[in-house]
Design a protein around this motif. Structure first.
Motif, PDB file in Angstrom:
ATOM      1  N   HIS A 149       0.850  -1.184   0.000  1.00  0.00           N
ATOM      2  CA  HIS A 149       0.000   0.000   0.000  1.00  0.00           C
ATOM      3  C   HIS A 149       0.883   1.230   0.000  1.00  0.00           C
ATOM      4  CE1 HIS A 149      -3.206  -2.818   0.777  1.00  0.00           C
ATOM      5  NE2 HIS A 149      -2.569  -3.246   1.870  1.00  0.00           N
ATOM      6  N   ASP A 151       1.024   5.502  -0.730  1.00  0.00           N
ATOM      7  CA  ASP A 151       0.210   6.703  -0.859  1.00  0.00           C
ATOM      8  C   ASP A 151       0.416   7.385  -2.205  1.00  0.00           C
ATOM      9  OD1 ASP A 151      -0.754   6.275   1.672  1.00  0.00           O
ATOM     10  OD2 ASP A 151       0.824   7.475   2.622  1.00  0.00           O
ATOM     11  N   CYS A 214      -7.343  -2.524   0.106  1.00  0.00           N
ATOM     12  CA  CYS A 214      -6.871  -1.243   0.639  1.00  0.00           C
ATOM     13  C   CYS A 214      -7.294  -1.131   2.114  1.00  0.00           C
ATOM     14  CB  CYS A 214      -7.440  -0.093  -0.180  1.00  0.00           C
ATOM     15  SG  CYS A 214      -6.971   1.553   0.422  1.00  0.00           S
ATOM     16  N   GLN A 216      -7.700   1.437   3.965  1.00  0.00           N
ATOM     17  CA  GLN A 216      -8.591   2.556   4.265  1.00  0.00           C
ATOM     18  C   GLN A 216     -10.020   2.287   3.804  1.00  0.00           C
ATOM     19  OE1 GLN A 216      -5.582   3.009   2.730  1.00  0.00           O
ATOM     20  NE2 GLN A 216      -4.497   3.851   4.525  1.00  0.00           N
ATOM     21  N   THR A 217     -10.175   1.764   2.597  1.00  0.00           N
ATOM     22  CA  THR A 217     -11.525   1.607   2.043  1.00  0.00           C
ATOM     23  C   THR A 217     -12.056   0.192   2.131  1.00  0.00           C
ATOM     24  OG1 THR A 217     -10.666   1.157  -0.167  1.00  0.00           O
ATOM     25  CG2 THR A 217     -11.057   3.462   0.401  1.00  0.00           C
ATOM     26  N   ARG A 220     -10.631  -3.479  -3.154  1.00  0.00           N
ATOM     27  CA  ARG A 220      -9.408  -3.876  -3.849  1.00  0.00           C
ATOM     28  C   ARG A 220      -8.897  -2.736  -4.721  1.00  0.00           C
ATOM     29  NH1 ARG A 220      -7.075  -8.813  -3.943  1.00  0.00           N
ATOM     30  NH2 ARG A 220      -8.148 -10.433  -2.755  1.00  0.00           N
ATOM     31  N   LYS A 221      -7.570  -2.651  -4.785  1.00  0.00           N
ATOM     32  CA  LYS A 221      -6.906  -1.661  -5.610  1.00  0.00           C
ATOM     33  C   LYS A 221      -5.731  -2.345  -6.300  1.00  0.00           C
ATOM     34  CE  LYS A 221      -6.854   2.546  -4.232  1.00  0.00           C
ATOM     35  NZ  LYS A 221      -6.576   3.824  -3.536  1.00  0.00           N
ATOM     36  N   ARG A 223      -2.103  -2.087  -8.212  1.00  0.00           N
ATOM     37  CA  ARG A 223      -0.902  -1.275  -8.415  1.00  0.00           C
ATOM     38  C   ARG A 223       0.043  -2.001  -9.366  1.00  0.00           C
ATOM     39  NH1 ARG A 223      -2.419  -0.371  -3.085  1.00  0.00           N
ATOM     40  NH2 ARG A 223      -2.494   1.858  -2.482  1.00  0.00           N
ATOM     41  N   THR A 234      -1.224   3.420 -10.015  1.00  0.00           N
ATOM     42  CA  THR A 234      -2.241   2.890  -9.116  1.00  0.00           C
ATOM     43  C   THR A 234      -3.586   3.029  -9.796  1.00  0.00           C
ATOM     44  OG1 THR A 234      -0.934   3.584  -7.210  1.00  0.00           O
ATOM     45  CG2 THR A 234      -3.267   3.073  -6.819  1.00  0.00           C
TER      46      THR A 234
END
Length: 1313
Positions: A149, A151, A214, A216-217, A220-221, A223, A234
């Motif tokens: 992860h 930023d 992720c 925070q949310t 899925r994200k 990268r 990203t």
């Protein structure tokens, strides 16, 4: 428009082991499977069912013994001959495949969640329990460790150029509301997500993508990282993004799945993280979950592994594997594998083979492995007659997209019509019965066979809105279910529909290496059920099955390329080997992915195309660069990697002939070859038509009319006297219309009325006439592929255009001259010598007598059409030549001429006397012969004008025929003709004309000027001349004759007419006319001249002849010796060059023609560049080439010419020597005579003996093979090769022919022997 067709499936069950498979990998070098479970790792060969190696993972505590351990990754490392596996507890273990030893190469305390090796096996990515990425080399040396992860967006962060706020920007079709739309919050991942990171590599190993939850949310994200572990991009926030992730090997897109509020989709992302396209899965929103996405190695198929989210009544869920392909931006569901609800049969591991793009490996929970091999196929209707619609069926999930190419060409993904089923379709087959090949059967994933046929109802062809139905869709007629179908998906493959109620399918045999052919018919007790009526066991795995509708043959191909024949139409079906006419077994050398039956030279043959683009006919390779092929109506069509489409008529070739034809590049007018777009594949060929449907790599279709198919169809139509069909096709496809006549001139002329009746169009007949030309198109543009006995030229020897025009004109005049008026005019005009006068006369007749028939052409229309065919000025001139002023005015009015130009001229002509009028017109048209004819009829007052015309146009011969021989005009014309002949250096003919027309004085001058002394003496005595003037004339004539070396004629004039015997005798002595001189001496009793002139002349003559003869002999000997030296030098240089360059030297045969190459001469062919000369300059150039200078390029030819001239000169002396010898003997000069006779005889013998040496027998033929003591292997080989191939170039000078010596002429005197 291709489908996936299952070629074979291999099911293999390992003995039940502890636990269940968790990961597996395929060994590329051996094809065996590496399977890891909670307890062990096993290498298993599914072909033999044997375990090659096995090691326990619990023995060394890599996994706990209670079975709770998890293997998160397994990879075969071919270079290390090991397998690498990673456990959830954090161990990375190497399993040596040779020693079966386990070695821990590293451990991560926080545990591992995944392991992924780069495609080149140089790097490995490990994701840890602490949400980090560890990148290591293949030797497990760490490169970097970074957090999953980040930023930051990455190095590929988008740049904002500051073009205003979102609220003020243009939003396209979304409208202004998009500016106020709030960004929706991303929903967390679904509950069934395993929340493990997913890692996937791009095909080149330069980038990899990681999908993770992720923090925070909770969503899925994705990268994207590069090979150095640097974050590149990203993904944008994607609501509903799921766990499946797979990067397309070609490198363009990353596939994943997304759950929308109303659908479930497979989505694609670019490497910058932005979405780029998607397609919808055929499930409702919450019906199924996607466990994995898997691209095959060549990026052509995407496998979607799904599982139902809702359990059934038994509490179990259903598992599916779907295979999707894309074409023209449309995704097609090609295969659907339903594994049912049995948890033991559900797949736990799915993987594409790394080497074979269309091979899929599936491992179930019960340790059963199934290997599926698919192949690409185009499902086309097999008909060969005009009732077949050239249907092509494309599978798209529960729909079959059918396109009828006979009626229309519909580009995919559209189609002529769709057939909707209730279950995904896996196979489609067309009925193999003639006249009914449009019917198809669909085999669905639920085990049902649906039969579709043409609607027999009498529906109107037109709809209410006036449109006509071109392609009528098929309708469902019957549905069968298969009895006793195995539970495995795709258990029945290669379905073939042979008869109305007979299907043949292939299933797995009793052994893994065998197959079973199942003959399926409706059951007697249940007509909706297909039961097995007969089963044939085949020793081998059947991978293809093809049927020939002409012969009924069914051919099978086994996985090793063996060919079998199925005898299906017998009470007890059986399989036998495929054999040729001699009884020898025929097999493919390698397996083929596409097969077709055809007949070559009357023998049935199986064609096969391999995945390596090799085309075979049985065991014979035909070509090695074939993309696709199809057989239709005795034609073989192929597309090649060289971007060509070949079309070959099989009945005209043997197998060897096909090899040669496909290997050749084709000639200029080769109808079998045409260029196509790169990557074109044959979709289908419309039977009994000229159309070939090709599909381009991007998916669009093209229709081409291949020239070979077009010409074959045209020849068939012309043989069947279908002239209209042939004409329309030729007109549309721009085929030269001369072929209609050239194909069979005799039949065309016999059936010419049929031709006119079928065309039934004035415009079409005129088009045919205007395209006529003398060229025979069957021998130039469209040569026949096979020999034909058709007569291609009219028997009368007339020109083709004239024959056709006359035949058509006669036929049309006999049928309806009014209707075909324009075509009749065209037939007159298009003849080789246009009959414009006749055509104009017909137009004039139309004007004088307008036809009353309906639809008849008026004179105005006819003239307007005639002006379209002929230049208006030419037509005006020809109309003027008819002397019909009404016709002239009619043409002139239609032209662009100003009336001020032609009206005064026509009015002037009308005022003239008829003959003088016609003379004026003909002279204006430069028809001078006709003008002279008309002028000769105008009377005495115009004779001067006629004489002037004759002199200007040199029409003397024509003019003499127009006047009486005894007229004054004839005499005047003769005198004018004589003056012309004198100017042309033909004074003797001028004298004859003057003599016969009564002008003896002028005739005498002409004869005297031409040395025609006999005619001159006759005219002189006719005048008559006084004796003194006659003697003076005789002396003048004798002087001219003496200058011309005509001594005998001069002596006759001097003796008989000048009465000067002495001068006559001296002239004869000068001319060496010895016997005639003696006659005059004794006749006039002038023996004194014998002593004073004759004997000295004889001695001088023999001396002169001897010197001349010696000079000729010396020159001959010198040239002969030099010729031998030149030939020896050339032969030596030629042999040296052959030994140096070898027998393949391309210029070897030229060395005998150009000695300067070898002898170092400074001379060269200076005249070889000159291509066009006058005859005088050409002879001069030839003489310059034939130079006798030593070392000149053509010295040997020049020497031969010189030797031939010497022999001819010496041989011509025989008569002169004979007369001289007789005179010498008469006056007792025996010694001189004998010596001269001997010298001349020796010279003749020497020259006669030299002829075979100078002109050897083989000089004009190709040189005989060189053998002898000076020859080598290379020179002998080269000489033989020169005999087989034509000369490289034309020789600069022809080899002179040897002179013929007149041995029969007797010249020697016996008294001198």
């Amino acid at each position: 428009m291709r489908n996936l067709k299952l070629l074979k499936s291999l099911r293999s069950s390992k003995r039940q082991g502890p636990g269940s498979p968790q990961c597996f990998s395929v060994r590329a070098d051996t094809g065996s499977l590496l399977i890891a479970s909670q307890y062990s790792i096993t290498e298993y060969d599914p072909r033999t069912g044997q375990v090659a190696s096995e090691a326990s993972l619990t023995a060394d505590s890599f996994l706990p013994e209670d079975g709770s351990g998890v293997v998160v990754g397994l990879q075969d490392l071919a270079e290390l001959e090991s397998a690498c596996l990673a456990t959830a507890s954090g161990d990375v273990v190497l399993f040596n495949l040779n020693t079966c030893q386990l070695e821990c190469v590293g451990s991560v305390d926080s545990g591992l969640t995944s392991m992924s090796w780069s495609p080149d096996e140089e790097l490995v990515i490990l994701t840890t329990g602490q949400e980090t990425i560890i990148m290591m080399t293949k030797d497990f040396e760490p490169i970097t460790e970074v957090g999953i992860h980040q930023d930051d967006f990455g190095e590929g962060k988008f740049i904002t150029v500051g073009w205003g706020k979102k609220e003020t920007q243009f939003h396209g079709s979304e409208g202004k509301q998009a500016a106020q739309k709030k960004i929706q919050e991303v929903q967390p991942a679904v509950a069934w997500d395993d929340r493990r990171p997913r890692v996937t590599w791009r095909g080149d190993g330069q980038l990899f993508a990681v999908s993770a939850i992720c923090p925070q949310t909770g969503a899925r994200k994705v990268r994207v990282w590069n090979r150095e572990g640097v974050l590149q991009a990203t993904s944008e926030p994607i609501n509903g993004l799921e766990q499946a992730l797979c990067w397309k090997p070609s490198g363009s897109l990353i596939a994943s799945t997304q759950r929308h509020p109303n659908k479930h989709s497979v989505v694609f992302m670019e490497k910058n993280g932005l979405l780029h396209g998607d397609f919808t899965l055929p499930f409702s929103k919450d019906q199924a979950k996607v466990k994995e996405l898997l691209w095959n190695s060549d990026s052509t198929v995407l496998a979607v592994w799904l599982e139902d989210m809702t359990a059934g009544e038994d509490g179990q869920v259903n598992s599916h594997i779907q295979l999707w392909t894309v074409g023209n931006y449309h995704w097609y569901l090609k295969q659907s594998l339903d594994f049912g609800r049995d948890p033991l049969k559900a797949p736990v591991c799915v993987c594409w083979d790394p080497e074979r793009p269309l091979q899929l490996h599936v491992v179930s929970r019960s340790w059963t492995s199934i290997t599926y091999d698919w192949g690409w196929t185009t499902e086309r209707s097999p008909g060969l007659d005009a009732t077949d619609n050239a249907n092509v069926a494309v599978i798209d999930g529960e729909k079959i997209l059918v396109t009828s190419f006979r009626q229309c060409v519909v580009p995919p993904p559209m189609s002529s019509f769709e057939l909707q089923l209730t279950s995904p379709v896996n196979q489609v087959t067309f009925l193999c019965r003639p006249q009914r090949t449009n019917q198809l059967a669909a085999f669905a994933a639920n085990g049902q066979v649906s039969i579709y046929g043409q609607d027999s109802g009498g529906q109107a062809d037109k709809t209410a809105d006036g449109f006509r139905i071109v392609s009528r869709p098929l309708v469902l007629q019957k549905t069968f279910r298969l009895a006793a179908l195995p539970d495995d998906p795709l258990a029945l493959r290669q379905l073939l529909w042979l008869e109305d109620e007979l299907f043949v399918g292939v299933s797995s045999g009793l052994l893994p290496t065998s197959s079973t052919l199942q003959m399926l018919r409706p059951a007697q007790d249940a007509t909706d059920t297909l039961g097995v009526r007969a089963a044939v066991e085949v020793d081998g795995v059947v991978v293809s099955m093809v049927h020939c509708s002409q012969t009924g043959t069914v051919a099978l191909q086994l996985e090793d390329g063996q060919i079998r024949k199925l005898l299906w139409d017998r009470p007890e079906p059986s399989v036998e080997d495929w054999r040729d006419s001699s009884g020898c077994r025929i097999n493919f050398p390698v397996p083929c992915i596409q097969t077709a039956l055809c007949s070559i030279s009357g023998q049935e043959c199986l064609l096969g195309l391999t995945d390596r683009s090799h085309l075979y006919a049985g065991d014979t390779e035909l070509a090695s660069n074939v993309c696709s092929f199809a057989v239709c109506n005795d034609f073989l069509l192929i597309t090649t990697h060289s971007h060509t489409c070949r079309c070959l008529h099989l009945s005209t070739f043997t197998v060897k002939g096909l090899q040669a034809a496909l290997a050749s590049d084709g000639g200029q007018n080769d109808e079998t070859l045409r260029r196509v777009e790169r990557g074109s594949r044959i979709v289908t060929v419309v039977p009994q038509d000229t159309r070939v449907i090709l599909q381009m790599p991007r998916g669009n279709l093209e229709t081409v009319h291949h020239r070979a198919l077009v010409l074959a169809q045209l020849r068939t139509w012309l043989d069947n006297l279908r002239f209209r069909d042939a004409f329309e096709c030729m007109r549309k496809l721009r085929i030269n219309l001369n072929l209609i006549y050239d194909h069979n001139p005799k039949v065309f002329l016999e059936k010419i009325q049929t031709f006119i009746t079928q065309l039934n169009s004035i415009n079409h007949i005129n088009l045919f006439l205007t395209e006529l030309k003398e060229e025979d198109t069957t021998s130039s543009m469209y040569p026949c592929p096979e020999s034909s006995s058709v007569q291609h030229q009219p028997a009368s020897g007339q020109k083709k255009v004239d024959v056709v025009c006359d035949a058509l004109r006669n036929a049309m005049e006999s049928m309806d001259p009014n209707k075909f008026c324009l075509s009749i005019l065209t037939a007159h005009v298009k003849k080789t010598v246009p009959e414009l006068e006749i055509a104009l006369q017909k137009v004039h007749e139309l004007r004088e007598n307008p036809p009353d028939a309906p639809g008849a052409v008026s004179a105005e229309e006819a003239l307007k059409y005639l002006l379209f065919l002929v230049n208006v000025n030419d037509l005006y001139e020809h109309s003027l030549g008819t002397y019909d002023f009404d016709l002239v005015l009619m043409v002139a009015e239609k032209s662009q001429k100003d009336p001020k130009e032609y009206l005064p001229f026509l009015n002037m002509l009308k005022s003239l006397e008829p003959n003088y009028q016609r003379y004026t017109i003909d002279k204006h048209l430069k028809r001078y012969k006709k003008a002279l004819l008309h002028l000769s009829k105008c009377g005495e007052e115009h004779f001067g004008e006629a004489l002037q015309l004759v002199k200007e146009q040199k029409l003397y011969s024509e003019a003499l025929k127009l006047y009486a021989a005894d007229s004054v005009h004839y005499k005047a014309l003769s005198c004018a003709y004589a003056e012309h002949l004198v100017e042309q250096q033909q004074a003797e003919q001028a004298g004859l004309l003057l003599w016969r027309c009564g002008e003896p004085v002028r005739a005498l001058q002409a004869f005297a000027g031409s040395s025609s002394w006999r005619n001159a003496i006759c005219v002189a005595q006719q005048i008559p001349l006084p004796p003194d003037q006659l003697a003076l004339l005789a002396r003048d004539l004798a002087e001219k004759l003496t200058e011309q070396r005509r001594y005998a004629d001069a002596a006759l004039l001097l003796d008989q007419y000048a009465k000067d015997c002495e001068e006559a005798i001296l002239a004869l002595i000068t001319g060496a006319v010895w016997e005639e001189a003696l006659r005059l001496i004794y006749m006039h009793n002038r023996q004194d001249i014998t002593e004073t002139n004759l004997k000295p002349a004889l001695i001088e003559a023999v001396s002169t002849q001897t010197v001349f003869l010696e000079a000729q002999v010396a020159t001959f000997t010198r040239h002969r010796t030099r010729l031998a030296v030149v030939r020896e030098q050339k032969e030596k240089a030629r042999l040296d060059m052959l030994d140096e360059d070898g027998p393949d030297c391309p210029d070897a045969e030229l060395y005998s023609e150009a000695s300067s190459v070898m002898t170092g001469s400074k001379y060269s062919h200076s005249n070889s560049r000159i291509s066009s000369r006058s005859s005088k300059n050409r002879r001069k150039a030839e003489r310059k080439k034939l130079s006798l200078k030593e070392g000149s390029p053509m010295e040997d030819r020049a020497l031969m010419y010189a030797l031939g001239e010497i022999i001819t000169t010496v041989d011509k002396m025989r008569e002169e020597v004979h007369n001289l010898l007789k005179a010498l003997v008469l006056f007792q000069f025996d010694k001189q005579a004998a010596k001269f006779q001997l010298s001349y005889e020796e010279a003749l013998q020497m020259m006669e003996a030299a002829v075979p040496e100078v002109w050897p027998e083989g000089l004009h033929n190709s040189q005989a093979p060189l053998t002898g003591p000076n020859s080598t292997a290379n020179s002998i080989m080269a000489s033989y090769q020169q005999q087989q191939r034509p000369a490289a170039s034309q020789q600069d000078a022809e080899v002179p022919t040897p002179p013929k010596m007149r041995s029969g002429v007797k010249w020697k005197l016996t008294v001198l022997k």
